[in-house]
Design a protein around this motif. Sequence first.
Motif, PDB file in Angstrom:
ATOM      1  N   MET A   1      60.408  68.676  33.026  1.00 30.54           N
ATOM      2  CA  MET A   1      59.839  68.766  31.706  1.00 30.54           C
ATOM      3  C   MET A   1      59.719  69.974  31.363  1.00 30.54           C
ATOM      4  SD  MET A   1      55.648  67.563  31.254  1.00 30.54           S
ATOM      5  CE  MET A   1      54.988  67.596  29.621  1.00 30.54           C
ATOM      6  N   GLY A   2      60.045  70.048  29.850  1.00 29.95           N
ATOM      7  CA  GLY A   2      60.095  71.446  29.015  1.00 29.95           C
ATOM      8  C   GLY A   2      58.799  71.411  28.478  1.00 29.95           C
ATOM      9  N   LEU A   3      58.359  72.724  27.841  1.00 28.55           N
ATOM     10  CA  LEU A   3      57.418  72.816  26.750  1.00 28.55           C
ATOM     11  C   LEU A   3      57.384  72.058  25.521  1.00 28.55           C
ATOM     12  CD1 LEU A   3      56.625  76.583  27.212  1.00 28.55           C
ATOM     13  CD2 LEU A   3      55.516  74.733  28.182  1.00 28.55           C
ATOM     14  N   PRO A   4      56.629  71.369  24.900  1.00 30.86           N
ATOM     15  CA  PRO A   4      56.999  70.498  23.741  1.00 30.86           C
ATOM     16  C   PRO A   4      57.242  71.248  22.455  1.00 30.86           C
ATOM     17  CG  PRO A   4      54.397  71.112  24.024  1.00 30.86           C
ATOM     18  CD  PRO A   4      55.114  71.520  25.173  1.00 30.86           C
ATOM     19  N   SER A   5      58.193  70.598  21.765  1.00 31.21           N
ATOM     20  CA  SER A   5      58.874  71.385  20.616  1.00 31.21           C
ATOM     21  C   SER A   5      57.773  71.165  19.328  1.00 31.21           C
ATOM     22  CB  SER A   5      60.161  70.398  20.293  1.00 31.21           C
ATOM     23  OG  SER A   5      59.831  69.034  19.879  1.00 31.21           O
ATOM     24  N   GLU A   6      58.226  71.835  18.240  1.00 28.68           N
ATOM     25  CA  GLU A   6      57.436  71.723  17.264  1.00 28.68           C
ATOM     26  C   GLU A   6      57.128  70.599  16.552  1.00 28.68           C
ATOM     27  OE1 GLU A   6      55.477  74.291  15.890  1.00 28.68           O
ATOM     28  OE2 GLU A   6      56.326  75.611  17.679  1.00 28.68           O
ATOM     29  N   LYS A   7      58.133  69.605  16.581  1.00 29.21           N
ATOM     30  CA  LYS A   7      58.040  68.377  16.015  1.00 29.21           C
ATOM     31  C   LYS A   7      57.235  67.447  17.148  1.00 29.21           C
ATOM     32  CE  LYS A   7      62.603  68.138  13.850  1.00 29.21           C
ATOM     33  NZ  LYS A   7      64.007  67.484  13.756  1.00 29.21           N
ATOM     34  N   GLU A   8      57.382  67.632  18.226  1.00 27.52           N
ATOM     35  CA  GLU A   8      56.528  66.918  19.256  1.00 27.52           C
ATOM     36  C   GLU A   8      55.043  67.170  19.168  1.00 27.52           C
ATOM     37  OE1 GLU A   8      58.497  67.692  22.827  1.00 27.52           O
ATOM     38  OE2 GLU A   8      59.740  66.048  22.944  1.00 27.52           O
ATOM     39  N   LYS A   9      54.681  68.396  18.836  1.00 25.25           N
ATOM     40  CA  LYS A   9      53.357  68.943  18.658  1.00 25.25           C
ATOM     41  C   LYS A   9      52.690  67.913  17.617  1.00 25.25           C
ATOM     42  CE  LYS A   9      54.029  73.557  20.472  1.00 25.25           C
ATOM     43  NZ  LYS A   9      53.967  74.967  20.043  1.00 25.25           N
ATOM     44  N   GLY A  10      53.146  67.572  16.449  1.00 23.60           N
ATOM     45  CA  GLY A  10      52.309  66.823  15.627  1.00 23.60           C
ATOM     46  C   GLY A  10      52.285  65.237  15.785  1.00 23.60           C
ATOM     47  N   LYS A  11      52.728  64.877  17.169  1.00 20.66           N
ATOM     48  CA  LYS A  11      52.385  63.309  17.388  1.00 20.66           C
ATOM     49  C   LYS A  11      51.400  63.069  18.184  1.00 20.66           C
ATOM     50  CE  LYS A  11      57.683  62.782  17.475  1.00 20.66           C
ATOM     51  NZ  LYS A  11      58.632  62.309  18.278  1.00 20.66           N
ATOM     52  N   GLY A  12      50.343  63.737  18.047  1.00 19.59           N
ATOM     53  CA  GLY A  12      49.051  63.472  18.926  1.00 19.59           C
ATOM     54  C   GLY A  12      49.027  64.436  20.031  1.00 19.59           C
ATOM     55  N   PRO A  13      47.669  64.014  20.990  1.00 16.62           N
ATOM     56  CA  PRO A  13      47.480  65.230  21.877  1.00 16.62           C
ATOM     57  C   PRO A  13      48.499  65.072  22.949  1.00 16.62           C
ATOM     58  CG  PRO A  13      45.700  63.730  21.361  1.00 16.62           C
ATOM     59  CD  PRO A  13      46.946  63.219  20.630  1.00 16.62           C
ATOM     60  N   PHE A  14      48.780  66.269  23.335  1.00 14.49           N
ATOM     61  CA  PHE A  14      50.024  66.292  24.204  1.00 14.49           C
ATOM     62  C   PHE A  14      49.693  65.558  25.684  1.00 14.49           C
ATOM     63  CE2 PHE A  14      51.724  69.214  28.036  1.00 14.49           C
ATOM     64  CZ  PHE A  14      53.243  68.726  27.975  1.00 14.49           C
ATOM     65  N   PHE A  15      48.515  65.643  26.171  1.00 14.11           N
ATOM     66  CA  PHE A  15      48.123  65.108  27.300  1.00 14.11           C
ATOM     67  C   PHE A  15      48.275  63.539  27.429  1.00 14.11           C
ATOM     68  CE2 PHE A  15      44.054  65.089  25.284  1.00 14.11           C
ATOM     69  CZ  PHE A  15      43.678  63.852  25.366  1.00 14.11           C
ATOM     70  N   ALA A  16      48.112  63.013  26.103  1.00 10.62           N
ATOM     71  CA  ALA A  16      48.192  61.638  25.988  1.00 10.62           C
ATOM     72  C   ALA A  16      49.379  60.832  26.400  1.00 10.62           C
ATOM     73  CB  ALA A  16      47.825  60.993  24.490  1.00 10.62           C
ATOM     74  N   SER A  17      50.536  61.799  26.020  1.00  6.16           N
ATOM     75  CA  SER A  17      51.954  61.058  26.405  1.00  6.16           C
ATOM     76  C   SER A  17      52.663  61.687  27.689  1.00  6.16           C
ATOM     77  CB  SER A  17      52.933  61.836  25.273  1.00  6.16           C
ATOM     78  OG  SER A  17      52.887  63.167  25.454  1.00  6.16           O
ATOM     79  N   CYS A  18      51.630  62.380  28.543  1.00  8.48           N
ATOM     80  CA  CYS A  18      51.922  62.903  29.723  1.00  8.48           C
ATOM     81  C   CYS A  18      51.947  61.837  30.972  1.00  8.48           C
ATOM     82  CB  CYS A  18      51.138  63.846  30.406  1.00  8.48           C
ATOM     83  SG  CYS A  18      51.501  65.354  29.448  1.00  8.48           S
ATOM     84  N   SER A  19      52.802  61.796  31.906  1.00  8.02           N
ATOM     85  CA  SER A  19      52.808  60.830  32.950  1.00  8.02           C
ATOM     86  C   SER A  19      53.029  61.552  34.295  1.00  8.02           C
ATOM     87  CB  SER A  19      54.093  59.832  33.069  1.00  8.02           C
ATOM     88  OG  SER A  19      55.410  60.665  32.960  1.00  8.02           O
ATOM     89  N   ILE A  20      52.658  60.851  35.468  1.00 10.00           N
ATOM     90  CA  ILE A  20      52.756  61.575  36.544  1.00 10.00           C
ATOM     91  C   ILE A  20      54.128  62.288  36.761  1.00 10.00           C
ATOM     92  CG2 ILE A  20      53.146  61.095  39.246  1.00 10.00           C
ATOM     93  CD1 ILE A  20      50.157  60.633  37.870  1.00 10.00           C
ATOM     94  N   GLU A  21      55.363  61.552  36.416  1.00  4.65           N
ATOM     95  CA  GLU A  21      56.414  62.276  36.301  1.00  4.65           C
ATOM     96  C   GLU A  21      56.711  63.439  35.678  1.00  4.65           C
ATOM     97  OE1 GLU A  21      56.093  59.407  35.770  1.00  4.65           O
ATOM     98  OE2 GLU A  21      56.976  57.819  37.520  1.00  4.65           O
ATOM     99  N   ASP A  22      55.797  63.628  34.476  1.00  2.98           N
ATOM    100  CA  ASP A  22      55.817  64.741  33.900  1.00  2.98           C
ATOM    101  C   ASP A  22      55.011  65.973  34.410  1.00  2.98           C
ATOM    102  OD1 ASP A  22      57.178  63.523  31.537  1.00  2.98           O
ATOM    103  OD2 ASP A  22      55.344  62.877  30.580  1.00  2.98           O
ATOM    104  N   ALA A  23      53.903  65.426  34.881  1.00  5.13           N
ATOM    105  CA  ALA A  23      52.970  66.414  35.742  1.00  5.13           C
ATOM    106  C   ALA A  23      53.904  67.056  36.960  1.00  5.13           C
ATOM    107  CB  ALA A  23      52.042  65.661  36.574  1.00  5.13           C
ATOM    108  N   VAL A  24      54.549  66.357  37.695  1.00  2.00           N
ATOM    109  CA  VAL A  24      55.494  66.589  38.881  1.00  2.00           C
ATOM    110  C   VAL A  24      56.711  67.782  38.048  1.00  2.00           C
ATOM    111  CG1 VAL A  24      57.170  66.043  40.513  1.00  2.00           C
ATOM    112  CG2 VAL A  24      55.211  64.737  40.191  1.00  2.00           C
ATOM    113  N   GLY A  25      57.068  67.178  37.144  1.00  2.00           N
ATOM    114  CA  GLY A  25      58.225  67.931  36.289  1.00  2.00           C
ATOM    115  C   GLY A  25      57.661  69.252  35.886  1.00  2.00           C
ATOM    116  N   MET A  26      56.479  69.570  35.187  1.00  8.92           N
ATOM    117  CA  MET A  26      55.701  70.640  34.861  1.00  8.92           C
ATOM    118  C   MET A  26      55.597  71.802  36.472  1.00  8.92           C
ATOM    119  SD  MET A  26      54.049  72.272  32.688  1.00  8.92           S
ATOM    120  CE  MET A  26      53.561  71.163  31.422  1.00  8.92           C
ATOM    121  N   VAL A  27      55.282  70.866  37.523  1.00 16.63           N
ATOM    122  CA  VAL A  27      55.288  71.863  38.450  1.00 16.63           C
ATOM    123  C   VAL A  27      56.427  72.545  38.738  1.00 16.63           C
ATOM    124  CG1 VAL A  27      54.487  72.123  40.869  1.00 16.63           C
ATOM    125  CG2 VAL A  27      53.275  70.789  39.328  1.00 16.63           C
ATOM    126  N   ARG A  28      57.566  71.397  38.767  1.00 20.87           N
ATOM    127  CA  ARG A  28      58.861  72.033  39.276  1.00 20.87           C
ATOM    128  C   ARG A  28      59.480  73.076  38.290  1.00 20.87           C
ATOM    129  NH1 ARG A  28      61.264  67.187  39.167  1.00 20.87           N
ATOM    130  NH2 ARG A  28      60.651  66.666  41.071  1.00 20.87           N
TER     131      ARG A  28
END
Length: 235
Positions: A1-28
Motif C-alpha cells: 500500500m502506497g501513500l494516497p495520491s492527490e486525486k484519492e485525497k478528495g474522495k473522503g476520509p483516508f481511514f474510511a477506505s482502509c482494510s486489514i490488507e491495507d494496514a498490513v501493506g502499510m507496515v510492509r
Amino acid sequence: MGLPSEKEKGKGPFFASCSIEDAVGMVRHHPIPCMFGLSLLFFMGVEYTLSMVPSTSAPLDIGFILTHRLHTILASRLALNSFLAALNTVFVGMQTIYILWTFLVEGRPRPTIAALFMFTCRGILGYSTQLPLPEGFLGSGVDFPVGNVSFYLFFSGHVAGSMIASLDMRRMRRYEMAWAFDVLNVLQGIRLLASRGHYTIDLAAGVGAGFVFDILAGQYEESKRHVVVQQQKIQ
C-alpha cells in the motif's frame, strides 16, 4: 500500500477506505513511519510517568552515565585529557580548512554559508538559554575554544561543523573523506561527553543543525540562481 495520491485525497476520509490488507501493506511498505508511530506511543508513556529531576539536583544525562568510566580515567590523567583535547582541536581545524577551501579555492560557497548560518543561530540560542556548566567539567588550555574561555553549550558547533563538511564531501562524492569525518565526529562526541564539555542534547542538536543549515544554504543558493536567471530573461 502506497501513500494516497492527490486525486484519492478528495474522495473522503483516508481511514474510511482502509482494510486489514491495507494496514498490513502499510507496515510492509512503510516500516520506518510505523516504527516512529510505535516509538511515539512508547515515549509518551515514558514522559508521562517519569519522575522529574528536582531543581536542586544535577541534570540526568544518559551520555554522562555511559561515559562515566572514561570520565573517571580522564579526571585522574589530566595529561591524557589535554592530549585528546589537542587532537580534537586539530579536527576542528580540519573542518575549518575544508569549509574555507570549498569557497576560496573551489568556488563553492554552500558549506561556508551553512557554517555562517549555523554559528549565527548557535550564538542566538546559546545566549538565549545559558545552561549551567556540567559537573565534573574537564577543561584544557589546548581545547577549542583555546585557553579554556567561556563558551555556549547549546548546541555543539564542533559536531555541526563536522556534519556540514561531511555532507558536502558526500555531495562531491568524496565518500572516503566523509566516512573519516563521521568516525572522527563520533569519537569527538564521546570525548566531549567524557570531559563533560557538552550535554548529550547539545551533540544531538549539533547533528540536526548540520543537516538543517546545509539545506538552508542550498535553498539560499538556489534562490540566488533563480534571481540571476530572471534578470537574464529580462535583459
